[in-house]
Motif scaffolding. Structure first.
Motif, PDB file in Angstrom:
ATOM      1  N   GLY A   1       9.663  -3.428 -34.245  1.00 42.73           N
ATOM      2  CA  GLY A   1       9.558  -4.728 -33.579  1.00 42.73           C
ATOM      3  C   GLY A   1       9.157  -4.576 -32.121  1.00 42.73           C
ATOM      4  O   GLY A   1       8.315  -5.332 -31.610  1.00 42.73           O
ATOM      5  N   LEU A   2       9.749  -3.590 -31.445  1.00 48.37           N
ATOM      6  CA  LEU A   2       9.395  -3.309 -30.058  1.00 48.37           C
ATOM      7  C   LEU A   2       7.930  -2.906 -29.947  1.00 48.37           C
ATOM      8  O   LEU A   2       7.209  -3.384 -29.059  1.00 48.37           O
ATOM      9  N   CYS A   3       7.490  -2.047 -30.848  1.00 44.34           N
ATOM     10  CA  CYS A   3       6.083  -1.625 -30.839  1.00 44.34           C
ATOM     11  C   CYS A   3       5.147  -2.811 -31.068  1.00 44.34           C
ATOM     12  O   CYS A   3       4.115  -2.929 -30.408  1.00 44.34           O
ATOM     13  N   SER A   4       5.520  -3.683 -31.980  1.00 44.99           N
ATOM     14  CA  SER A   4       4.693  -4.869 -32.254  1.00 44.99           C
ATOM     15  C   SER A   4       4.603  -5.770 -31.035  1.00 44.99           C
ATOM     16  O   SER A   4       3.531  -6.289 -30.715  1.00 44.99           O
ATOM     17  N   ALA A   5       5.732  -5.964 -30.361  1.00 41.05           N
ATOM     18  CA  ALA A   5       5.740  -6.805 -29.156  1.00 41.05           C
ATOM     19  C   ALA A   5       4.870  -6.194 -28.058  1.00 41.05           C
ATOM     20  O   ALA A   5       4.104  -6.901 -27.388  1.00 41.05           O
ATOM     21  N   LEU A   6       4.978  -4.884 -27.879  1.00 38.14           N
ATOM     22  CA  LEU A   6       4.182  -4.217 -26.850  1.00 38.14           C
ATOM     23  C   LEU A   6       2.695  -4.277 -27.185  1.00 38.14           C
ATOM     24  O   LEU A   6       1.863  -4.468 -26.287  1.00 38.14           O
ATOM     25  N   LEU A   7       2.351  -4.154 -28.456  1.00 38.04           N
ATOM     26  CA  LEU A   7       0.947  -4.305 -28.859  1.00 38.04           C
ATOM     27  C   LEU A   7       0.445  -5.723 -28.588  1.00 38.04           C
ATOM     28  O   LEU A   7      -0.688  -5.912 -28.128  1.00 38.04           O
TER      29      LEU A   7
END
Length: 126
Positions: free
Chosen positions: A33-39
Motif C-alpha cells: 500500500g505504501l509503495c502504491s501511494a508513493l507511485l
C-alpha cells in the motif's frame, strides 16, 4: 527428480508455515500500500509538471521509483525470512525452508496480481 507431492512438507510443518505467512502477510500488504501511494505521488507529480518537467521533478520521480523498488524487495525478503525461520524451527533444513518460503512468496504475488485474498490461496494449498 522427486515429484511435487514428495517435496511437500509434513502437514504440521505446512500449517506452521501457513501461520507464519499469515502473521507477516499484513505487514507486506501495508508495504505494498505504501509503495502504491508513493507511485501515485510520483506519477501525479510528473503529470502536474507537464509539458516541460524540470530536472528537479525528474530527480524526485526517480527517487520515488528507487524507494518503491527498495521497499518492494525488502518487504519480500522480510516475508520469506519469517517463513524460512518458521520452517527451520519446525525441523526443515535451511534449503527446504527457503524453498517453502519462495513458494509462499509466489502464492502471495499471484494472489495480489489476481486480486484474490491471500487467505484463499492458503486454503487452496492446504
Amino acid at each position: 527428480m522427486p515429484s511435487e507431492k514428495a517435496a511437500e512438507p509434513p502437514p504440521a510443518v505446512a500449517s506452521a508455515l501457513a501461520r507464519a505467512a499469515e502473521d507477516v502477510r499484513g505487514e507486506r500488504g501495508e508495504s505494498w500500500g505504501l509503495c502504491s501511494a508513493l507511485l501515485a505521488v510520483a506519477i501525479g507529480w510528473l503529470a502536474w509538471s507537464q509539458p516541460a518537467p524540470s530536472a528537479r521533478t525528474v530527480l524526485f520521480v526517480a527517487l520515488c521509483l528507487i524507494l518503491v523498488s527498495l521497499e518492494y524487495r525488502r518487504a519480500g525478503a522480510r516475508f520469506r525470512s519469517a517463513i524460512a525461520a518458521a520452517g527451520v524451527a519446525h525441523g526443515l533444513s535451511a534449503g527446504e525452508a527457503a524453498r517453502e518460503a519462495w513458494r509462499h512468496d509466489a502464492a502471495f504475488r499471484e494472489a495480489r496480481a489476481a486480486g484474490e485474498s491471500t487467505a484463499d490461496v492458503d486454503a487452496k494449498r492446504g
